[in-house]
Design a protein around this motif. Structure first.
Motif, PDB file in Angstrom:
ATOM      1  N   THR A 224       0.937  -1.179  -0.001  1.00 53.55           N
ATOM      2  CA  THR A 224      -0.114  -0.153  -0.033  1.00 53.55           C
ATOM      3  C   THR A 224       0.847   1.182  -0.032  1.00 53.55           C
ATOM      4  O   THR A 224       0.491   2.218  -0.764  1.00 53.55           O
ATOM      5  N   ILE A 225       1.858   1.193   1.002  1.00 51.63           N
ATOM      6  CA  ILE A 225       2.909   2.559   0.723  1.00 51.63           C
ATOM      7  C   ILE A 225       3.426   2.648  -0.440  1.00 51.63           C
ATOM      8  O   ILE A 225       3.670   3.750  -0.982  1.00 51.63           O
ATOM      9  N   GLU A 226       3.922   1.429  -1.198  1.00 48.57           N
ATOM     10  CA  GLU A 226       4.672   1.485  -2.439  1.00 48.57           C
ATOM     11  C   GLU A 226       3.542   2.202  -3.451  1.00 48.57           C
ATOM     12  O   GLU A 226       3.881   2.760  -4.414  1.00 48.57           O
ATOM     13  N   ASP A 227       2.424   1.662  -3.497  1.00 48.09           N
ATOM     14  CA  ASP A 227       1.379   2.337  -4.442  1.00 48.09           C
ATOM     15  C   ASP A 227       1.118   3.594  -4.419  1.00 48.09           C
ATOM     16  O   ASP A 227       0.817   4.232  -5.095  1.00 48.09           O
ATOM     17  N   LYS A 228       0.936   3.955  -3.054  1.00 48.32           N
ATOM     18  CA  LYS A 228       0.765   5.420  -2.833  1.00 48.32           C
ATOM     19  C   LYS A 228       1.894   6.288  -3.258  1.00 48.32           C
ATOM     20  O   LYS A 228       1.656   7.453  -3.627  1.00 48.32           O
ATOM     21  N   GLY A 229       3.112   6.075  -2.716  1.00 49.47           N
ATOM     22  CA  GLY A 229       4.156   6.624  -3.309  1.00 49.47           C
ATOM     23  C   GLY A 229       4.177   6.803  -4.920  1.00 49.47           C
ATOM     24  O   GLY A 229       4.551   7.927  -5.418  1.00 49.47           O
ATOM     25  N   VAL A 230       4.020   5.659  -5.570  1.00 49.77           N
ATOM     26  CA  VAL A 230       3.940   5.743  -6.934  1.00 49.77           C
ATOM     27  C   VAL A 230       2.909   6.628  -7.542  1.00 49.77           C
ATOM     28  O   VAL A 230       2.999   7.438  -8.485  1.00 49.77           O
ATOM     29  N   GLU A 231       1.743   6.567  -6.796  1.00 50.65           N
ATOM     30  CA  GLU A 231       0.658   7.430  -7.354  1.00 50.65           C
ATOM     31  C   GLU A 231       0.883   8.941  -7.108  1.00 50.65           C
ATOM     32  O   GLU A 231       0.509   9.689  -7.864  1.00 50.65           O
ATOM     33  N   ALA A 232       1.592   9.178  -5.864  1.00 49.91           N
ATOM     34  CA  ALA A 232       1.978  10.532  -5.839  1.00 49.91           C
ATOM     35  C   ALA A 232       2.914  11.178  -6.709  1.00 49.91           C
ATOM     36  O   ALA A 232       2.919  12.188  -7.080  1.00 49.91           O
ATOM     37  N   LEU A 233       3.869  10.214  -6.876  1.00 43.79           N
ATOM     38  CA  LEU A 233       4.993  10.916  -8.000  1.00 43.79           C
ATOM     39  C   LEU A 233       4.441  10.917  -9.459  1.00 43.79           C
ATOM     40  O   LEU A 233       4.579  11.840 -10.247  1.00 43.79           O
ATOM     41  N   GLY A 234       3.288   9.923  -9.847  1.00 48.06           N
ATOM     42  CA  GLY A 234       2.549  10.057 -11.008  1.00 48.06           C
ATOM     43  C   GLY A 234       1.816  11.534 -11.099  1.00 48.06           C
ATOM     44  O   GLY A 234       1.692  11.947 -12.186  1.00 48.06           O
ATOM     45  N   GLU A 235       1.116  11.735 -10.107  1.00 53.66           N
ATOM     46  CA  GLU A 235       0.415  12.986  -9.973  1.00 53.66           C
ATOM     47  C   GLU A 235       1.255  14.130 -10.146  1.00 53.66           C
ATOM     48  O   GLU A 235       0.848  15.088 -10.662  1.00 53.66           O
ATOM     49  N   LEU A 236       2.303  14.030  -9.439  1.00 55.76           N
ATOM     50  CA  LEU A 236       3.199  15.168  -9.379  1.00 55.76           C
ATOM     51  C   LEU A 236       3.946  15.369 -10.839  1.00 55.76           C
ATOM     52  O   LEU A 236       4.138  16.475 -11.526  1.00 55.76           O
ATOM     53  N   ARG A 237       4.343  14.171 -11.600  1.00 48.34           N
ATOM     54  CA  ARG A 237       4.857  14.289 -12.997  1.00 48.34           C
ATOM     55  C   ARG A 237       3.734  15.122 -13.743  1.00 48.34           C
ATOM     56  O   ARG A 237       4.108  15.976 -14.873  1.00 48.34           O
ATOM     57  N   GLU A 238       2.636  14.668 -13.625  1.00 50.59           N
ATOM     58  CA  GLU A 238       1.426  15.056 -14.402  1.00 50.59           C
ATOM     59  C   GLU A 238       1.288  16.514 -14.279  1.00 50.59           C
ATOM     60  O   GLU A 238       0.862  17.433 -15.253  1.00 50.59           O
ATOM     61  N   LEU A 239       1.355  17.190 -12.997  1.00 51.68           N
ATOM     62  CA  LEU A 239       1.271  18.324 -12.373  1.00 51.68           C
ATOM     63  C   LEU A 239       2.174  18.998 -13.195  1.00 51.68           C
ATOM     64  O   LEU A 239       1.892  20.265 -13.626  1.00 51.68           O
ATOM     65  N   LEU A 240       3.548  18.917 -13.459  1.00 57.91           N
ATOM     66  CA  LEU A 240       4.570  19.680 -14.035  1.00 57.91           C
ATOM     67  C   LEU A 240       4.014  19.908 -15.622  1.00 57.91           C
ATOM     68  O   LEU A 240       4.525  20.862 -16.039  1.00 57.91           O
ATOM     69  N   THR A 241       3.636  18.732 -16.010  1.00 59.22           N
ATOM     70  CA  THR A 241       3.195  19.009 -17.531  1.00 59.22           C
ATOM     71  C   THR A 241       1.992  19.748 -17.883  1.00 59.22           C
ATOM     72  O   THR A 241       2.086  20.388 -18.848  1.00 59.22           O
TER      73      THR A 241
END
Length: 402
Positions: A224-241
């Protein structure tokens, strides 16, 4: 030894010098033009004086002094006005007076320029009248004097107004750029908070539960921790775009993802119930995303400040208004870990959420409930550009809270 000169950057250097010293260059060229107009006239014997013949060197000296006063016309106009009148009286040259009339209005150095123009026009008319090369018709001399003196002064007022308009436009442009930058910074702060805080809160809760978990539950919590970390990184990457655009990301979570937030909160031990009654079709993307952020912020605050409380999440639409609320009771039993210490309160989440709801012409309420809990409620009109009115506004101001 042979030396080579690199002339590639010469045009840019010259252009930069011309831009930074534009006014000085213009004054120097103007002074040169007046000298080329007045001095040869004196040397050719075509000049005349109201007081009779005078030596050429005196006329040339007066003309040079007049040109010198031209170089300080941007600081004060009086020396150039006096010198140009003296030059006209001694040499019969009216052109310097025309430049003096223009400068006193274009540089706004004379408050009552209409009164100052009267003696200049009178002097120009008198010189033109006694000039042996022109006719002796007084009204024609007045017309020529008005044309050579009053018209340049009038043009100077137009130039001054144009310059003032340009300065106002530039100031307004800078102000709009600063406001846009402030809005962009607030948007960045709001999106960063909404994207990161919830995922990190869930990760911290799951990490805290590792201390109480059995061996069989460790793998699930770690996943669960790993999934949430990946989700946060994905949202941050999309936010930058999409950071430089005003539209919402295509993959931004909508209202239908609220059930996933509720399941995540329940998995961390929060006792939460959901009442969902929103249309699947016709809900604007921005409204759905705002609903998701309201529930996300509410559950994150509950997880940080009241993890043992009971929570009720309501999402419903009535009379063209979407109502989203997260209400928790006082709770009990004490928290399993001090999330308030690990994730200190910043106050940015609710402020950013209120900005988000306000942009949609909605209304956000938060505050304590009668039983000691906390309530977070947002009311957003379904139609873009619509505003809360009538019963919705009354209810938002003091009506019954869910």
């Amino acid at each position: 030894m042979r030396t080579t000169l690199n002339l590639a950057g010469v045009p840019s250097i010259v252009a930069e010098f011309a831009t930074s010293h534009r006014r000085r260059i213009a004054d120097a060229l103007l002074a040169t033009a007046i000298l080329c107009f007045t001095v040869p006239t004196t040397l050719l014997g075509l000049s005349f004086s109201l007081w009779g013949p005078i030596p050429d060197w005196i006329e040339i000296l007066v003309e040079v002094i007049t040109v010198g006063t031209l170089l300080i016309r941007r600081r004060t106009a009086l020396p150039m006005i006096v010198a140009s009148v003296l030059c006209a009286v001694l040499t019969g040259q009216i052109v310097p007076m025309a430049f003096a009339a223009y400068s006193m209005t274009a540089e706004n150095k004379v408050r009552h320029w209409q009164l100052m123009s009267v003696p200049l026009v009178a002097a120009a008319a008198a010189i033109d009248y006694v000039d042996p090369r022109t006719d002796d018709l007084l009204y024609l001399c007045l017309v020529r004097a008005l044309t050579l003196i009053y018209l340049p002064a009038l043009v100077g007022t137009w130039v001054r107004g144009y310059r003032g308009m340009i300065l106002e436009l530039r100031a307004g442009m800078r102000e709009r750029e600063q406001q846009a930058a402030r809005r962009e910074r607030r948007k960045i702060a709001r999106e960063m908070h909404d994207t990161v805080t919830h995922a990190v809160t869930v990760m911290v809760l799951n990490a805290g539960m590792l201390h109480e978990a059995t061996d069989s539950e460790v793998d699930r919590l770690a996943a669960t921790i790993e999934d949430k970390g990946v989700e946060a990184l994905g949202e941050l990457r999309e936010l930058l775009t999409v950071l430089r655009r005003e539209d919402t990301p295509r993959t931004a979570a909508g209202a239908r993802a609220v059930s996933g937030l509720v399941e995540e909160a329940a998995a961390t031990g929060t006792r939460v119930t959901l009442h969902y009654d929103l249309p699947d079709i016709g809900l604007p993307t921005q409204v759905g995303h705002a609903c998701y952020r309201v529930v996300q912020e509410g559950l994150s605050n509950v997880s940080k400040h009241a993890p043992r409380s009971r929570v009720r999440v309501v999402c419903e639409a009535h009379d063209g208004v979407v109502t989203v609320s997260v209400v928790n009771d006082r709770g009990g039993g004490g928290p399993r870990m001090s999330l308030q210490r690990l994730l200190p309160h910043s106050g940015f989440g609710l402020a950013g959420l209120e900005e988000r709801i306000t942009l949609l012409n909605g209304r956000l309420e938060r505050g304590p409930t009668p039983d000691g809990g906390f309530m977070l409620t947002a009311r957003i009109p379904l139609q873009p550009g619509a505003r809360l009115s009538g019963a919705s506004a009354d209810e938002a101001a003091g009506g019954e809270r869910p």
